[in-house]
Design an enzyme around this catalytic site. Structure first.
Site, mmCIF file in Angstrom:
data_model
loop_
_atom_site.group_PDB
_atom_site.id
_atom_site.type_symbol
_atom_site.label_atom_id
_atom_site.label_comp_id
_atom_site.label_asym_id
_atom_site.label_seq_id
_atom_site.Cartn_x
_atom_site.Cartn_y
_atom_site.Cartn_z
ATOM 1 N N ASP A 94 0.863 -1.192 0.000
ATOM 2 C CA ASP A 94 0.000 0.000 0.000
ATOM 3 C C ASP A 94 0.892 1.233 0.000
ATOM 4 O O ASP A 94 1.642 1.449 0.966
ATOM 5 C CB ASP A 94 -0.888 0.045 1.246
ATOM 6 C CG ASP A 94 -2.013 -0.984 1.244
ATOM 7 O OD1 ASP A 94 -1.948 -1.933 0.433
ATOM 8 O OD2 ASP A 94 -2.932 -0.835 2.065
ATOM 9 N N LYS A 156 -7.158 3.193 -2.758
ATOM 10 C CA LYS A 156 -7.448 3.152 -1.319
ATOM 11 C C LYS A 156 -7.732 4.560 -0.834
ATOM 12 O O LYS A 156 -7.072 5.517 -1.246
ATOM 13 C CB LYS A 156 -6.252 2.534 -0.593
ATOM 14 C CG LYS A 156 -6.351 2.514 0.919
ATOM 15 C CD LYS A 156 -5.114 1.828 1.523
ATOM 16 C CE LYS A 156 -5.059 1.979 3.027
ATOM 17 N NZ LYS A 156 -3.863 1.327 3.619
ATOM 18 N N LYS A 185 -10.279 -0.024 -1.675
ATOM 19 C CA LYS A 185 -10.071 -0.291 -0.247
ATOM 20 C C LYS A 185 -10.507 0.915 0.569
ATOM 21 O O LYS A 185 -10.020 2.021 0.359
ATOM 22 C CB LYS A 185 -8.608 -0.622 0.029
ATOM 23 C CG LYS A 185 -8.314 -0.889 1.515
ATOM 24 C CD LYS A 185 -6.877 -1.347 1.719
ATOM 25 C CE LYS A 185 -6.520 -1.440 3.192
ATOM 26 N NZ LYS A 185 -5.124 -1.911 3.398
#
EC number: 4.1.2.4
Length: 226
Positions: A94, A156, A185
């Protein structure tokens, strides 16, 4: 059809990103993840080796954050961190985008930064953190379009350290922009089962939360923070 606890658990990246997280806390995070069969644990890159050892043979992945939480490092440094984390056992990455470049209108630099980390990841899935609480809707769309064009695995919402966390409106906007092929996400402030289910209904396919146990056991308020 309502999600079972097992199905819900497989949407969760069980998260501990506190800078002072101890080895004992990382071990407990991993124990919980293995017990409840979460998809992954999400940790700082320095904690990847320990988490990978704790989760060996469990089927639970280790996700490492890169350029976290500010996203303001050099692209080469982010790419190196991703490579090193993967070598240490991370199965997902990430990364945080270069927010300053985006705010300065340097879209090409933002895209190049994402691309550098994406290339470093190879076949390991990359999630790109927008930090939505700091962006306009137009900026959110622009970054999502970059990610879609580059073919990253996920977009995300948030680090959980910045201003604001995931919102239903942002998740829905991101899903509309990236279409059905990329993951979305939701992270930051997802602390109970109702919030988790609402995010999934809005278009999220993964949840980043420190409240995974409370969510899957439906215990109400989860951990403070992420």
């Amino acid at each position: 059809m309502p999600l079972s606890n097992a199905q819900l658990a497989q949407t969760i990246d069980h998260t501990l990103l506190a800078p002072d997280a101890s080895d004992a806390q990382i071990r407990e995070l991993c124990r919980q993840a293995a017990e409840h069969r979460f998809y992954s644990v999400c940790v700082n890159s320095a904690n990847v080796p320990l988490a990978a050892r704790e989760l060996a043979e469990t089927g639970v992945l280790v996700c490492a954050v890169v350029g976290f939480p500010l996203g303001a490092g050099l692209s080469a440094a982010k790419a190196f961190e991703a490579t090193a984390a993967i070598a240490a056992g991370a199965g997902e990455i990430d990364m945080v985008i270069n927010l300053g470049a985006l705010k300065s209108g340097r879209a090409d630099d933002v895209k190049a930064d994402i691309d550098a980390v994406h290339r470093a990841c190879g076949t390991v899935p990359l999630k790109v953190i927008l930090e939505t609480g700091l962006l306009t809707d137009d900026e959110k769309v622009r970054v999502c379009e970059m990610c879609r064009d580059l073919g990253v695995a996920f977009v995300k919402t948030s680090t959980g350290f910045g201003h604001g966390g995931a919102t239903l409106a942002d998740v829905a906007l991101m899903r509309r922009t990236v279409g059905p092929t990329l993951g979305v996400k939701a992270s930051g402030g997802v602390r109970d089962r109702a919030a988790a289910l609402a995010m999934l209904e809005a278009g999220a396919t993964r949840l980043g939360t420190s409240s995974g146990v409370a969510i899957v056991t439906d215990q109400g308020g989860g951990a403070a923070g992420y």
